[in-house]
Design a protein around this motif. Structure first.
Motif, short mmCIF file in Angstrom:
data_model
loop_
_atom_site.label_atom_id
_atom_site.label_comp_id
_atom_site.label_asym_id
_atom_site.label_seq_id
_atom_site.Cartn_x
_atom_site.Cartn_y
_atom_site.Cartn_z
N UNK A 208 0.54 -0.99 0.29
CA UNK A 208 0.04 0.09 -0.51
C UNK A 208 1.23 0.97 0.04
N UNK A 209 0.18 2.41 -0.47
CA UNK A 209 0.99 3.71 -0.58
C UNK A 209 1.77 3.45 1.00
N UNK A 210 2.73 4.00 1.17
CA UNK A 210 3.36 4.58 2.93
C UNK A 210 4.62 5.70 2.91
N UNK A 211 4.26 6.80 1.53
CA UNK A 211 5.44 8.53 1.72
C UNK A 211 4.82 8.54 3.02
N UNK A 212 3.03 9.12 2.52
CA UNK A 212 2.67 9.88 4.25
C UNK A 212 3.64 9.33 5.59
N UNK A 213 3.91 7.83 5.36
CA UNK A 213 4.56 7.01 7.36
C UNK A 213 6.24 8.34 6.63
N UNK A 214 6.47 7.92 5.75
CA UNK A 214 8.40 8.84 5.58
C UNK A 214 8.42 9.24 6.91
N UNK A 215 9.89 9.96 6.69
CA UNK A 215 10.49 10.94 7.46
C UNK A 215 9.46 12.32 8.40
N UNK A 216 8.93 11.41 8.79
CA UNK A 216 8.51 12.42 9.54
C UNK A 216 8.82 12.92 10.82
N UNK A 217 9.84 12.29 11.26
CA UNK A 217 10.96 12.47 12.28
C UNK A 217 12.36 12.71 12.11
N UNK A 218 12.56 13.15 10.43
CA UNK A 218 14.19 13.51 10.28
C UNK A 218 14.55 12.91 9.36
N UNK A 219 15.87 12.50 8.48
CA UNK A 219 16.02 11.54 8.03
C UNK A 219 17.20 10.85 8.19
#
Length: 838
Positions: A208-219
Motif C-alpha cells: 500500500x502507499x507509504x510516503x505519508x509515513x516517511x521521514x516524519x522524524x527527520x532523515x
C-alpha cells in the motif's frame, strides 16, 4: 475527483447530419437529475462503448486504459464518469495526463487474461471510490526558522507546490525526505530538490502507499528498516535510480548549476498520481535552459514515467544535443542491456541487478527508452549512462509552435523485500522483457461514442462517401497540409518536412477529392506543396538522387498533376529529375527496382506504389506512352518472387541475396504477409492501369490478372465480423493482431477503383460497399468538437535495421491515428466509392 458539476456531451455535427445526430443524442444531452433515493430502476445510457483488448500472450494485471474526454464525446471537464463491464464497475479516475493543470482524460484499470477482450461502457454517473494505490506529495516545515542553511524547529506540512528559498540545499531539514515523492503500491521514488537532482528509492514492504509515513522524524529513521520499508539507495554524485543530466563527452553533468527549483503536485489519486519539477535557468554546455520534468505513476506498476521538456535556449545558441539518463554504479552488480536489434520505435533498457540496496539485499534498477532515441551507451566514474537524442523543433518557431525539445522515458526499481517481490536476476530480466512489450503494445482500445454511432449509421450513398472523405480532408487541411511544405515540420516523424512519399500522398488524395467535389482549398494545398519544393530551375529541395530511394519518387505524382493543371515548366523539369533517377536506379537480376540503395538487392511491396504509377504517368505525359514495358515488368517481377501461390497474398519483401536477417535462406522472402504492404501493391496496380491505353492489351493483361487474383485473395482474408482486415491478414486470432485502418482503406480503394475500371466483375460490388461501411464502423471516431479521426493505423513498418519481419515485430510498431498513410487512402477510397454509387 470532480463528481457534482454538470457534464456536457457533443450535441452537434457538421451538415448534412446535424439534425439526425442531434436527435440521436437528445437523451445524452440532458442534465442528469439527482435521484431522491439510491434505488434506481434502470441504468443510465452510456456515453461511449470501449472494446479493450490485451494484445499480449501473457496475463496483464493492473492494466490502465486512458481515453481523452473529447474521444468519449464529452465537452470540457465532466462532473461524473464511471466505467462498467456489464454490471461490474471498473475502477477509474479522471486524470490530468499532461500536467497542464486541467483534467483531460478518463483512466480505467482492470486485469486481463492473455489475449482477453473486454467490453466496457462509460456512463455519466459518479464512480465508486477506489482503494488508494498511488500518491504524490511534497512536505515542508512550518513554524520554525532558518539558522543559516538549516531550518530549525517547526513541523512538516504537505503543500501543493513549493519553491525552496535560496539558502536551501541538501540536508537543510526543510523538506521532508529532501524533495517530492511519488509512489504506487509497489515502490516509491523521491527526487532531491537540490543541486544533486538524484532519483532515490523507498522500498515498500506493505503493498500500500507509504510516503505519508516517511521521514516524519527527520532523515535518520528511514535509513533503517521501518514498518513500511526503508530507503534503498546510495546515490552520491551519480544519476541514482534513473536520473538525468547532460553528457559532456566524458561524464554525466547533473542539473546542479541553476537558479532554483519548483515542485508542483498535480494529482495524488487512487490509480494515478503525478507531479512536476521545474528547473530554472540550468547552466550547461554554454547554454541557459529551463527544464520541466513531468513525473507520473499508475497503480500496480513499478514504472515511473519522466516526460522532460527543455525550453529553447536564449539567443542564437544551438539546442542541447543530448540528455544523459542512467543508474548509479555499485560494486558487485551486473550490468544488463536490452537488445538494440529492434525498431527505433520499440523500447529497450539499461539495467543493473545485484546486492546494491542499503539493506544489502537484491535490487534491480532500469531505465527504459525508445531504441531510436539512443545515441550511445557509456559510463563515467559514478553512473551507467544512456546518452539520448532529444525530440523537438529547431530553435525558431515552426508553424507557431514553440521550440521545446523533449525526452520521454521510464525508470523502475524492483526490490527483493517488497511484497511478492522479484528475488533473482532471471526473473528480473523476464520482468523487464514483459515491461518492454507492455510499453510497445498498450492495451488496444476501440472507442464508439454516441456521435460517432449516429454519424456512421446513415445510409451509404455517393454523397455520404464524399462527406466522409471531406471530413478527413478538412481535418488534414488543419493538421498536416500547412506543414507538408518545404520549411515545414513533419510532426509524425519529428523532423523537417522533406520530399518523400507521405508528403505527397495526402495531397494526391486532396486532388482526387477536388476532381469529384471541387474545393479550392484542396487544390491550393496541393499546389502549395509542389511550389514550395520545386525551385524555378526545376531542382527539388531536400531531394537527393544519389540515395536511390524509391520512396522519394511518389511525391512526383503531385508534380505531374501540378504540371497538368498549371503548365509551369519547372514542374516538367523536376519530374525529369525523378525519371532520370529511375533510369539509373539499381535493380535485381530479374529487373525489379531495389527499395533503396541502403537496402541492396531488396524488393519491398511498398516500393511498387512509390515508383511505378509515377513512371507510367510520366511516360504517358512526356514520352507518348513509350517505355511502359518497364512499368509493367515491375509487377511481373514482383508477382513472380513475392506472391504466395497458396493464399494469393504477397510477402512484404524479398532479398535476392538471401542474406538479410529477415530473409528465408531458401527463398529470400520475409516471413509474414503485411496488410499495408499488400495495400501499396493493390493501389499501384489500379493506379498504373490509368496510364496504359486500353488498346495495349498486351501490357494491361499482367496487371488485370493481378487485380483479379488480389480481389479473390483479399476477400478470402477479410474479417467476416467487421468486413475489414487485420494487420497480419492470415492470423486473425493470434494475440496482438488488430484490425488496421490504412491497409483496409487501401483495399477498399482497390476494389472500388477496380470495379469502376471494369477490372473485376460486378459480383464484388456489395462486398466493396460492405467493406467501406466497415471502415466507418471500425475506424472513424467523431470527437466532442465534431472532428473526424481515422484510428487504429500502424505508424510504420519496414525490414532490416532491427526490424526482423517477425509477427511480433509488426505488432510492436506504434498504433496511431490520422497519419497521412491512412488518411490519404481513406479519402481516395471514399472518392472511388462515391463514383461507384453515382
Amino acid at each position: 475527483m470532480l463528481q457534482n458539476s454538470d457534464f456536457h456531451v457533443v450535441c452537434s455535427f457538421r451538415a448534412p447530419l446535424a439534425v439526425l445526430i442531434t436527435a440521436a443524442l437528445l437523451g445524452a444531452c440532458a442534465k442528469p437529475t439527482p435521484s431522491a433515493t439510491t434505488v434506481t430502476t434502470a441504468a443510465p445510457a452510456g456515453l461511449a462503448e470501449l472494446t479493450v483488448t490485451n494484445p499480449s500472450a501473457f496475463a496483464r494485471p493492473d492494466s490502465a486504459v486512458t481515453v481523452a474526454f473529447a474521444d468519449l464525446g464529452v465537452v470540457g471537464i465532466p462532473g461524473s464518469l464511471s466505467v462498467w463491464a456489464g454490471a461490474r464497475e471498473v475502477p477509474s479516475q479522471l486524470i490530468d495526463s499532461d500536467g497542464n493543470g486541467s483534467l483531460d482524460s478518463l483512466l480505467a484499470m482492470a486485469d486481463f487474461a492473455a489475449g482477453e477482450q473486454q467490453q466496457w461502457q462509460v456512463k455519466p454517473i459518479p464512480a465508486q471510490a477506489s482503494v488508494k494505490r498511488t500518491a504524490a506529495e511534497i512536505s515542508q516545515k512550518t513554524g520554525g526558522q532558518w539558522q543559516g542553511k538549516v531550518y530549525q524547529g517547526g513541523t512538516f506540512e504537505n503543500v501543493q507546490s513549493l519553491t525552496p528559498p535560496p539558502q536551501y540545499t541538501d540536508h537543510s531539514e526543510f523538506i521532508r525526505y529532501e524533495g517530492p515523492g511519488i509512489e504506487s503500491d509497489r515502490v516509491a521514488y523521491r527526487i532531491y530538490l537540490d543541486w544533486r537532482n538524484g532519483f532515490d528509492i523507498f522500498g515498500n514492504i506493505t503493498g500500500s502507499p507509504v510516503l505519508h509515513q516517511v521521514g516524519l522524524d527527520g532523515y535518520s529513521s528511514y535509513h533503517n528498516m521501518q514498518p513500511w520499508g526503508l530507503d534503498l539507495l546510495k546515490v552520491g554524485k551519480s544519476l541514482g535510480a534513473g536520473g538525468f543530466g547532460y553528457w559532456d563527452g566524458s561524464a554525466a553533468q547533473g542539473v546542479s548549476v541553476l537558479k532554483g527549483h519548483s515542485a508542483t503536485i498535480h494529482q495524488s489519486g487512487p490509480l494515478f498520481s503525478s507531479l512536476s519539477i521545474d528547473y530554472h535557468d540550468w547552466q550547461i554546455a554554454g547554454r541557459t535552459l529551463d527544464v520541466r520534468a513531468h513525473l507520473s505513476m499508475q497503480a500496480g506498476s513499478r514504472l515511473l514515467r519522466n516526460q522532460l521538456e527543455l525550453a529553447a535556449p536564449a539567443g542564437n545558441a544551438a539546442p542541447l544535443d543530448n540528455l544523459a539518463i542512467g543508474l548509479v554504479k555499485h560494486a558487485g552488480t551486473e550490468l544488463l542491456q536490452g537488445t538494440l536489434e529492434v525498431s527505433g520505435h520499440q523500447y529497450t533498457y539499461l539495467a543493473t541487478y545485484g546486492k546494491q540496496s542499503l539493506n544489502n539485499d537484491l535490487l534491480g534498477m532500469a531505465v527504459i527508452f525508445k531504441r531510436g532515441k539512443l545515441q550511445k551507451l557509456t559510463a563515467d566514474a559514478n553512473s551507467h549512462v544512456a546518452v539520448m537524442e532529444l525530440t523537438g523543433l529547431a530553435p525558431a518557431k515552426v508553424g507557431g509552435i514553440n521550440s521545446a525539445r523533449k525526452l520521454d522515458y521510464h525508470l523502475l526499481a524492483a526490490w527483493q523485500g517488497e511484497k511478492n517481490g522479484i528475488t533473482n536476476q532471471a526473473d528480473f530480466v523476464s520482468y523487464l522483457q514483459q515491461q518492454l512489450e507492455i510499453l510497445d503494445r498498450p492495451i488496444r482500445v476501440k472507442i464508439s461514442n454516441a456521435a460517432t454511432k449516429a454519424a456512421v449509421s446513415q445510409p451509404l450513398t455517393a454523397q455520404q462517401a464524399l462527406y466522409w472523405s471531406q471530413q478527413l480532408a478538412d481535418a488534414g487541411l488543419k493538421l498536416q497540409a500547412p506543414h507538408y511544405v518545404w520549411g515545414g515540420w513533419d510532426f509524425e516523424r519529428e523532423r523537417p518536412t522533406t520530399f518523400e512519399y507521405t508528403t505527397g500522398l495526402l495531397l494526391q488524395a486532396f486532388d482526387d477529392l477536388h476532381q469529384l467535389a471541387p474545393n479550392p482549398a484542396y487544390k491550393t494545398a496541393m499546389l502549395n506543396m509542389a511550389d514550395s519544393f520545386v525551385a524555378a530551375d526545376g531542382s527539388i529541395h531536400s531531394y537527393q538522387r544519389e540515395k536511390f530511394n524509391i520512396d522519394s519518387i511518389n511525391s512526383g505524382n503531385v508534380l505531374l498533376r501540378a504540371y497538368e493543371q498549371t503548365g509551369e515548366v519547372k514542374y516538367q523539369k523536376a519530374t525529369a529529375l525523378l525519371r532520370d533517377q529511375l533510369k539509373d536506379h539499381p535493380k535485381t537480376s530479374n529487373g525489379a527496382f531495389w527499395h533503396k540503395k541502403i537496402y541492396p538487392h531488396q524488393v519491398w511491396l511498398d516500393g511498387v506504389y512509390m515508383g511505378i504509377p509515377f513512371l507510367a504517368h510520366h511516360n504517358q505525359l512526356f514520352n507518348n506512352g513509350q517505355g511502359l514495358e518497364e512499368a509493367v515488368h515491375e509487377f511481373v517481377a514482383v508477382r513472380d518472387k513475392l506472391r504466395d501461390p497458396v493464399t494469393g497474398l504477397y510477402f512484404h519483401g524479398w532479398d535476392e541475396q538471401k542474406q538479410q536477417v529477415w530473409a528465408n535462406k531458401t527463398t529470400g522472402l520475409s516471413p509474414e504477409f503485411w496488410s499495408r504492404g499488400i495495400g501499396w501493391l493493390a493501389m499501384a496496380v489500379v493506379d498504373t492501369l490509368d496510364f496504359i491505353p486500353r488498346e495495349r492489351s498486351d501490357l494491361r493483361a499482367p496487371l488485370e490478372q493481378m487485380a483479379r487474383e488480389l480481389a479473390v485473395a483479399l476477400k478470402a482474408h477479410v474479417d467476416p465480423a467487421s468486413q475489414v482486415w487485420y494487420q497480419i491478414p492470415n492470423k486473425p486470432g493470434t494475440p496482438g493482431n488488430y484490425l488496421e485502418s490504412s491497409a483496409s482503406s487501401m483495399f477498399v480503394y482497390f476494389y472500388a477503383k477496380a470495379l469502376n475500371q471494369g477490372l473485376i466483375d460486378n459480383s464484388y460490388r456489395d462486398f466493396t460497399l460492405q467493406a467501406y461501411q466497415g471502415l466507418l464502423n471500425q475506424f472513424v471516431l467523431v470527437d466532442a468538437n465534431g472532428t473526424a479521426h481515422l484510428t487504429q493505423m500502424v505508424q510504420v513498418a519496414g525490414l532490416g535495421f532491427g526490424r526482423d519481419g517477425s509477427y511480433d515485430y509488426y505488432q510492436n510498431e506504434p498504433v496511431i491515428r490520422n497519419d497521412a498513410k491512412g488518411v490519404g487512402p481513406f479519402i481516395m477510397a471514399g472518392v472511388q466509392v462515391a463514383r461507384l454509387l453515382q
